[in-house]
Design a protein around this motif. Structure first.
Motif, PDB file in Angstrom:
ATOM      1  N   ASN A 121       0.870  -1.158   0.000  1.00 14.60           N
ATOM      2  CA  ASN A 121       0.000   0.000   0.000  1.00 14.60           C
ATOM      3  C   ASN A 121       0.922   1.227   0.000  1.00 14.60           C
ATOM      4  N   GLN A 122       1.038   1.875  -1.161  1.00 12.81           N
ATOM      5  CA  GLN A 122       2.083   2.895  -1.319  1.00 12.81           C
ATOM      6  C   GLN A 122       1.551   4.327  -1.243  1.00 12.81           C
ATOM      7  N   PHE A 123       2.156   5.124  -0.355  1.00  9.55           N
ATOM      8  CA  PHE A 123       1.869   6.554  -0.284  1.00  9.55           C
ATOM      9  C   PHE A 123       3.057   7.321  -0.843  1.00  9.55           C
ATOM     10  N   VAL A 124       2.795   8.213  -1.781  1.00 16.61           N
ATOM     11  CA  VAL A 124       3.865   9.015  -2.378  1.00 16.61           C
ATOM     12  C   VAL A 124       3.622  10.490  -2.025  1.00 16.61           C
ATOM     13  N   LEU A 125       4.526  11.003  -1.206  1.00 14.73           N
ATOM     14  CA  LEU A 125       4.344  12.345  -0.665  1.00 14.73           C
ATOM     15  C   LEU A 125       5.112  13.390  -1.467  1.00 14.73           C
TER      16      LEU A 125
ATOM     17  N   ILE B 172      -3.544   2.729  -7.698  1.00  9.26           N
ATOM     18  CA  ILE B 172      -3.054   1.870  -6.616  1.00  9.26           C
ATOM     19  C   ILE B 172      -2.087   2.576  -5.667  1.00  9.26           C
ATOM     20  N   SER B 173      -1.442   3.649  -6.128  1.00  6.17           N
ATOM     21  CA  SER B 173      -0.565   4.420  -5.243  1.00  6.17           C
ATOM     22  C   SER B 173      -1.263   5.729  -4.885  1.00  6.17           C
ATOM     23  N   THR B 174      -1.077   6.163  -3.650  1.00  4.29           N
ATOM     24  CA  THR B 174      -1.723   7.402  -3.214  1.00  4.29           C
ATOM     25  C   THR B 174      -0.729   8.551  -3.288  1.00  4.29           C
ATOM     26  N   ILE B 175      -0.916   9.434  -4.260  1.00  8.64           N
ATOM     27  CA  ILE B 175      -0.033  10.592  -4.414  1.00  8.64           C
ATOM     28  C   ILE B 175      -0.684  11.772  -3.698  1.00  8.64           C
ATOM     29  N   PHE B 176       0.063  12.410  -2.786  1.00 10.90           N
ATOM     30  CA  PHE B 176      -0.572  13.490  -2.003  1.00 10.90           C
ATOM     31  C   PHE B 176       0.403  14.605  -1.653  1.00 10.90           C
ATOM     32  N   ILE B 177      -0.141  15.723  -1.189  1.00  8.26           N
ATOM     33  CA  ILE B 177       0.662  16.928  -0.931  1.00  8.26           C
ATOM     34  C   ILE B 177       0.814  17.175   0.572  1.00  8.26           C
TER      35      ILE B 177
ATOM     36  N   ASN C  18      -6.522  19.316 -15.496  1.00  9.24           N
ATOM     37  CA  ASN C  18      -7.595  19.052 -14.535  1.00  9.24           C
ATOM     38  C   ASN C  18      -7.535  17.652 -13.963  1.00  9.24           C
ATOM     39  N   GLU C  19      -7.147  16.716 -14.825  1.00 13.17           N
ATOM     40  CA  GLU C  19      -7.035  15.325 -14.398  1.00 13.17           C
ATOM     41  C   GLU C  19      -5.932  15.187 -13.337  1.00 13.17           C
ATOM     42  N   ILE C  20      -4.823  15.898 -13.534  1.00 13.38           N
ATOM     43  CA  ILE C  20      -3.724  15.877 -12.563  1.00 13.38           C
ATOM     44  C   ILE C  20      -4.221  16.424 -11.221  1.00 13.38           C
ATOM     45  N   LYS C  21      -4.953  17.510 -11.320  1.00  8.83           N
ATOM     46  CA  LYS C  21      -5.481  18.124 -10.103  1.00  8.83           C
ATOM     47  C   LYS C  21      -6.403  17.141  -9.370  1.00  8.83           C
ATOM     48  N   LYS C  22      -7.224  16.450 -10.151  1.00  5.75           N
ATOM     49  CA  LYS C  22      -8.149  15.483  -9.567  1.00  5.75           C
ATOM     50  C   LYS C  22      -7.381  14.368  -8.848  1.00  5.75           C
ATOM     51  N   ILE C  23      -6.318  13.911  -9.494  1.00  2.00           N
ATOM     52  CA  ILE C  23      -5.495  12.851  -8.889  1.00  2.00           C
ATOM     53  C   ILE C  23      -4.931  13.324  -7.552  1.00  2.00           C
ATOM     54  N   LEU C  24      -4.468  14.574  -7.520  1.00  2.00           N
ATOM     55  CA  LEU C  24      -3.875  15.114  -6.291  1.00  2.00           C
ATOM     56  C   LEU C  24      -4.933  15.330  -5.199  1.00  2.00           C
TER      57      LEU C  24
ATOM     58  N   THR D  21      -4.775  13.180  -1.821  1.00  3.61           N
ATOM     59  CA  THR D  21      -4.619  13.930  -0.575  1.00  3.61           C
ATOM     60  C   THR D  21      -5.771  13.611   0.390  1.00  3.61           C
ATOM     61  N   GLN D  22      -6.970  13.473  -0.143  1.00  6.27           N
ATOM     62  CA  GLN D  22      -8.115  13.120   0.700  1.00  6.27           C
ATOM     63  C   GLN D  22      -7.919  11.747   1.349  1.00  6.27           C
ATOM     64  N   LYS D  23      -7.440  10.817   0.552  1.00  5.44           N
ATOM     65  CA  LYS D  23      -7.221   9.462   1.068  1.00  5.44           C
ATOM     66  C   LYS D  23      -6.118   9.463   2.143  1.00  5.44           C
ATOM     67  N   ALA D  24      -5.064  10.207   1.873  1.00  3.40           N
ATOM     68  CA  ALA D  24      -3.965  10.296   2.841  1.00  3.40           C
ATOM     69  C   ALA D  24      -4.459  10.941   4.136  1.00  3.40           C
ATOM     70  N   ARG D  25      -5.308  11.939   3.985  1.00  4.10           N
ATOM     71  CA  ARG D  25      -5.809  12.672   5.164  1.00  4.10           C
ATOM     72  C   ARG D  25      -6.665  11.751   6.028  1.00  4.10           C
ATOM     73  N   ASP D  26      -7.486  10.919   5.400  1.00  2.00           N
ATOM     74  CA  ASP D  26      -8.309   9.978   6.169  1.00  2.00           C
ATOM     75  C   ASP D  26      -7.419   9.079   7.024  1.00  2.00           C
ATOM     76  N   PHE D  27      -6.367   8.592   6.414  1.00  9.85           N
ATOM     77  CA  PHE D  27      -5.427   7.730   7.147  1.00  9.85           C
ATOM     78  C   PHE D  27      -4.768   8.527   8.273  1.00  9.85           C
ATOM     79  N   ALA D  28      -4.339   9.740   7.945  1.00  9.69           N
ATOM     80  CA  ALA D  28      -3.624  10.590   8.907  1.00  9.69           C
ATOM     81  C   ALA D  28      -4.478  10.876  10.136  1.00  9.69           C
ATOM     82  N   GLN D  29      -5.759  11.115   9.909  1.00 14.55           N
ATOM     83  CA  GLN D  29      -6.627  11.453  11.040  1.00 14.55           C
ATOM     84  C   GLN D  29      -6.782  10.281  12.002  1.00 14.55           C
ATOM     85  N   LYS D  30      -6.813   9.087  11.445  1.00 15.74           N
ATOM     86  CA  LYS D  30      -6.904   7.903  12.314  1.00 15.74           C
ATOM     87  C   LYS D  30      -5.666   7.782  13.182  1.00 15.74           C
TER      88      LYS D  30
END
Ligand code: TRP
Length: 333
Positions: free
Chosen positions: A36-40, A77-82, A300-306, A310-319
């Motif tokens: 489960n890969q997070f790319v920051l 499959i990889s979570t790219i986030f800011i 726009n697609e790039i923005k959507k990916i980010l 980021t939303q997915k990463a944030r959910d994990f972070a809050q837990k």
């Protein structure tokens, strides 16, 4: 059993180059199915030595994301986030600051080197000095087990594990010890000038986004054996950047070995070897460049990916941060 977790990332100070590619991008592409890969995208870390220029970040976040997609990091499959959009990271950094001593930070060889290199003038910004602690938060907030990085980042992983041990002992055991994954057999890719490291600031990089002509020009200008003046002279392959690159990138090792022998014997010119290397690199870079162009058509697609990453990463972070607060007895209400 759930998948093990990778956390990895880059400072968005410019587009990514071949050093990033061999150091960690390849491993990320290879491992993304298994983990489960997070790319920051470490925009806050980029500010620690460039606080006056936050305006460069947005464009570079976009460039780096394009590079990720172009090499084959798959946002499904990889979570790219800011980084800056996850306030839990700054919160965890603040807790970690209390678990590290000043001398321990001063001993960190990566930071020590960078402080020397960067001519901070009147003083090192505190934020820069403590960036290994922020990097430890990046890794632990996502409970990472593995961090694929270049060799220069190894001290960061050791410092992270020190912090993890201290946190687990002081509060509650919630963070797993983390391992680094450093490409075997290859140290760090030198720049085209033969200097120890390929980097933007040294102006000696081949970028994944360079067009074919630029790549060729850079290859033709590469540092070789300065004493190899005539084709018929024997040449040296040690410290000869063109051969170092062939060792990294050429798929046909036998051919490379034959060229090495020929070069050492005399009779093989630099131009020929460089042309060969150019072909090898174009073979790798052309499909990356093509994919990059395709992705660049739809901003726009790039923005959507980010946004989604980021939303997915944030959910994990809050837990995780909830657990952190509980274990530190900060859950008053
Ligand atoms: N230090 C890395 C760089 O210089 C970027 C980074 C920030 C990172 N946080 C990280 C890398 C966590 C791996 C894990 O580009």
């Amino acid at each position: 059993m759930s998948k093990k977790i990778i956390l990895t990332g880059d400072r968005p100070t410019g587009p990514l180059h071949l050093g990033h590619y061999v150091g960690s991008l390849q491993n990320r592409v290879k491992l993304q199915n298994e983990y489960n890969q997070f790319v920051l995208i470490a925009d806050l870390q980029a500010l620690t030595d460039n606080a006056e220029h936050p305006e460069i970040l947005e464009k570079n976040i976009y460039e780096v994301t394009l590079d990720y997609l172009a090499v084959g990091i798959d946002p499904k499959i990889s979570t790219i986030f800011i980084q800056s959009q996850i306030p839990e990271l700054t919160e965890l950094t603040f807790y970690f600051l209390n678990l590290v001593t000043v001398p321990r930070l001063q001993r960190n060889p990566t930071v020590k080197n960078e402080i020397k290199q960067k001519n901070f003038g009147t003083g090192v910004p505190v934020g820069f000095f403590v960036y290994p602690i922020s990097q430890a938060a990046d890794i632990t907030l996502f409970k990472a087990n593995l961090v694929p990085v270049g060799a220069d980042q190894q001290p960061m992983i050791e410092q992270t594990n020190d912090i993890i041990r201290k946190f687990n002992k002081t509060y509650k055991e919630i963070f797993p010890i983390v391992e680094s994954l450093i490409p075997k057999d290859v140290g760090r890719l030198p720049g085209i000038d033969g200097k120890a490291k390929m980097s933007k600031s040294l102006g000696n990089a081949i970028y994944l986004s360079d067009d074919a002509d630029t790549v060729q020009k850079k290859v033709m200008s590469m540092f070789t054996d300065p004493n190899h003046l005539r084709v018929e002279d024997p040449g040296k392959i040690e410290g000869n950047t063109v051969f170092t690159y062939l060792d990294y990138f050429a798929p046909n090792k036998n051919e490379v070995n034959e060229m090495k022998e020929h070069y050492q014997r005399g009779g093989l010119g630099d131009v020929k070897v460089k042309k060969y290397l150019n072909e090898v690199l174009q073979e790798i870079l052309t499909p990356i460049r093509e994919r990059r162009k395709e992705f660049a058509k739809d901003k726009n697609e790039i923005k959507k990916i980010l946004i989604q990453g980021t939303q997915k990463a944030r959910d994990f972070a809050q837990k995780t941060i909830k657990e952190v607060r509980e274990s530190m007895k900060l859950n008053y209400f």
